[in-house]
Design a protein around this motif. Structure first.
Motif, PDB file in Angstrom:
ATOM      1  N   PHE A  34      -1.779  21.497   3.086  1.00  0.00           N
ATOM      2  CA  PHE A  34      -2.704  20.761   2.288  1.00  0.00           C
ATOM      3  C   PHE A  34      -3.420  21.516   1.132  1.00  0.00           C
ATOM      4  CE2 PHE A  34      -6.986  18.845   1.125  1.00  0.00           C
ATOM      5  CZ  PHE A  34      -6.356  17.538   0.753  1.00  0.00           C
ATOM      6  N   GLN A  38      -3.126  21.882  -3.218  1.00  0.00           N
ATOM      7  CA  GLN A  38      -4.473  21.636  -3.872  1.00  0.00           C
ATOM      8  C   GLN A  38      -4.358  23.106  -4.807  1.00  0.00           C
ATOM      9  OE1 GLN A  38      -6.185  18.867  -4.177  1.00  0.00           O
ATOM     10  NE2 GLN A  38      -4.781  17.877  -2.860  1.00  0.00           N
ATOM     11  N   CYS A  45     -11.944  26.157   0.549  1.00  0.00           N
ATOM     12  CA  CYS A  45     -12.083  24.801   0.782  1.00  0.00           C
ATOM     13  C   CYS A  45     -13.659  24.150   1.181  1.00  0.00           C
ATOM     14  CB  CYS A  45     -11.252  24.566   2.284  1.00  0.00           C
ATOM     15  SG  CYS A  45     -11.236  22.975   2.993  1.00  0.00           S
ATOM     16  N   ARG A  48     -15.859  18.461   0.894  1.00  0.00           N
ATOM     17  CA  ARG A  48     -14.883  17.402  -0.193  1.00  0.00           C
ATOM     18  C   ARG A  48     -13.599  17.388   0.294  1.00  0.00           C
ATOM     19  NH1 ARG A  48     -13.158  16.495  -5.053  1.00  0.00           N
ATOM     20  NH2 ARG A  48     -13.419  18.780  -5.704  1.00  0.00           N
ATOM     21  N   LYS A  49     -13.106  18.530   0.048  1.00  0.00           N
ATOM     22  CA  LYS A  49     -11.723  18.874   0.234  1.00  0.00           C
ATOM     23  C   LYS A  49     -11.348  18.506   1.620  1.00  0.00           C
ATOM     24  CE  LYS A  49     -10.041  19.728  -3.858  1.00  0.00           C
ATOM     25  NZ  LYS A  49      -9.143  18.672  -4.272  1.00  0.00           N
ATOM     26  N   GLY A  51     -12.968  16.570   3.904  1.00  0.00           N
ATOM     27  CA  GLY A  51     -12.939  15.027   3.899  1.00  0.00           C
ATOM     28  C   GLY A  51     -11.591  14.338   3.535  1.00  0.00           C
ATOM     29  N   GLN A  52     -11.027  15.098   2.187  1.00  0.00           N
ATOM     30  CA  GLN A  52      -9.801  14.557   1.927  1.00  0.00           C
ATOM     31  C   GLN A  52      -8.566  14.760   2.590  1.00  0.00           C
ATOM     32  OE1 GLN A  52      -9.379  16.411  -1.933  1.00  0.00           O
ATOM     33  NE2 GLN A  52     -10.953  15.005  -2.864  1.00  0.00           N
ATOM     34  N   TYR A  53      -8.602  15.969   3.338  1.00  0.00           N
ATOM     35  CA  TYR A  53      -7.490  16.213   4.221  1.00  0.00           C
ATOM     36  C   TYR A  53      -7.706  15.144   5.365  1.00  0.00           C
ATOM     37  CZ  TYR A  53      -5.080  18.540   8.006  1.00  0.00           C
ATOM     38  OH  TYR A  53      -4.230  18.783   8.933  1.00  0.00           O
ATOM     39  N   ALA A  55      -8.966  12.400   5.704  1.00  0.00           N
ATOM     40  CA  ALA A  55      -8.381  10.843   5.426  1.00  0.00           C
ATOM     41  C   ALA A  55      -6.988  10.864   5.158  1.00  0.00           C
ATOM     42  CB  ALA A  55      -9.171  10.679   3.875  1.00  0.00           C
ATOM     43  N   LYS A  56      -6.407  12.030   4.788  1.00  0.00           N
ATOM     44  CA  LYS A  56      -4.909  11.916   4.571  1.00  0.00           C
ATOM     45  C   LYS A  56      -4.237  11.661   6.018  1.00  0.00           C
ATOM     46  CE  LYS A  56      -1.060  14.930   3.321  1.00  0.00           C
ATOM     47  NZ  LYS A  56      -0.628  15.036   4.711  1.00  0.00           N
ATOM     48  N   GLU A  59      -5.358   8.260   7.349  1.00  0.00           N
ATOM     49  CA  GLU A  59      -4.513   7.009   6.711  1.00  0.00           C
ATOM     50  C   GLU A  59      -3.044   7.204   6.321  1.00  0.00           C
ATOM     51  OE1 GLU A  59      -7.192   6.682   3.244  1.00  0.00           O
ATOM     52  OE2 GLU A  59      -8.819   6.413   4.759  1.00  0.00           O
ATOM     53  N   THR A  60      -2.785   8.348   5.479  1.00  0.00           N
ATOM     54  CA  THR A  60      -1.290   8.630   5.320  1.00  0.00           C
ATOM     55  C   THR A  60      -0.633   8.934   6.059  1.00  0.00           C
ATOM     56  OG1 THR A  60      -2.293   9.201   2.998  1.00  0.00           O
ATOM     57  CG2 THR A  60      -0.017   9.785   3.538  1.00  0.00           C
TER      58      THR A  60
END
Length: 314
Positions: A34, A38, A45, A48-49, A51-53, A55-56, A59-60
């Motif tokens: 991941f 980026q 890292c 925020r990053k 958290g994005q990971y 979430a991925k 969700e994804t």
């Protein structure tokens, strides 16, 4: 040697299982992939990053919350090691918490269904009749006093205190953390236990102190045996709902709270150290009230009238 391999070598020296090491490596490797997209490294890292990971992954990638929680645990461990080895200045996992899925409400059976179970006719065969005398005593006590199945099977005869008029009967229970509590025993449970005790005395072998014993072995019943006997009794009573010993504890808590409204008392009876654990039964009771409201209140369910249709078309 790359830092991640150094870290795994350290973990291997601590004799972690191969499965655990593979899971830890996979978690960090997925984060690495991941970050590469980026154009970042581990040391770049931030929260925020991270958290994005996360979430991925949720969700994804559609991973279960529990699985992502395990990945986060591995990543947290890795970053803690990086900081300790001066390979990173900050730990993005510090203070990062993954929101857990809401705790599911326990399944509750209504009073009529429990009556169907506990008041069923005596089996026809003598062998099954003897076993039902014991089983009914167990199930009555589970429901009467809100015991866990492990607490039930751990009971000794001396833990039971029966009064002459059956109104002050109680049982001494050893619960989680080896904590002891005294719980009242209801009249129907007392009656069932008194009917069972003569059988127990005949079955007892090796001077076993257990309250509930096996007819064949004469020794303490296992929790598995109690679970199996409850399923047999439910099937014989024609009950389709899946019954298990902890359900009787749930029913005890819900029915007691519904009848008394005394959350603290129910907490003490259940042996909960934290009242928040007991509060889940307030939600169960409210869910039941909501169902009653939806069925009974004339304006609980929205209906479309001619006037409504006219207003909508206008």
């Amino acid at each position: 040697m790359l830092p991640v391999h150094q870290w795994l070598t350290v973990l291997s020296a601590r004799r972690l299982s191969r499965h655990t090491l593979q899971a830890y490596f996979a978690a960090v490797d997925n984060l690495t992939d991941f970050l590469l997209v980026q154009k970042l490294t581990w040391t770049r890292c931030d929260r925020r990053k991270l958290g994005q990971y996360i979430a991925k992954r949720l969700e994804t990638d559609a991973l279960a919350t529990a699985s992502v929680q395990l990945e986060l645990s591995a990543i947290r461990h890795f970053y803690t090691w990086l900081v300790e080895e001066d390979l990173a200045r900050s730990n993005p996992t510090t203070g990062f918490q993954l929101k857990r899925d809401p705790r599911p409400l326990p399944t509750i059976a209504d009073v009529d269904l429990l009556s169907q179970l506990l008041d069923q006719p005596m089996p026809d065969t003598p062998e099954q009749a003897r076993l039902w005398v014991r089983d009914k005593a167990m199930f009555e006590l589970l429901y009467s006093s809100g015991l866990r199945v492990g607490e039930l099977t751990a009971l000794n005869v001396t833990d039971l205190q029966l009064s002459a008029d059956q109104s002050q009967a109680q049982v001494r229970v050893t619960g989680k953390g080896n904590k002891t509590r005294i719980v009242p025993v209801g009249r129907k449970a007392v009656t069932a236990i008194l009917a069972y005790l003569p059988h127990r005395d005949l079955w007892e072998e090796q001077a076993d102190k257990a309250l509930f014993i096996s007819e064949k072995l004469g020794t303490r019943l296992s929790t598995r045996a109690v679970q199996q006997r409850l399923k047999i009794a439910a099937a014989r009573a024609g009950i389709a709902q899946n019954l298990y010993p902890h359900l009787l504890r749930h029913c005890f808590a819900s029915h007691m709270l519904s009848g008394s409204g005394d959350l603290r008392a129910v907490q003490e009876l259940l042996g909960h150290s934290d009242i928040s654990t007991t509060q889940i039964y307030t939600h169960v009771d409210f869910a039941k009230l909501t169902q009653v409201y939806d069925k009974a209140h004339p304006r609980a369910v929205q209906t479309v009238t001619d006037t409504d249709e006219q207003q909508t078309n206008t």
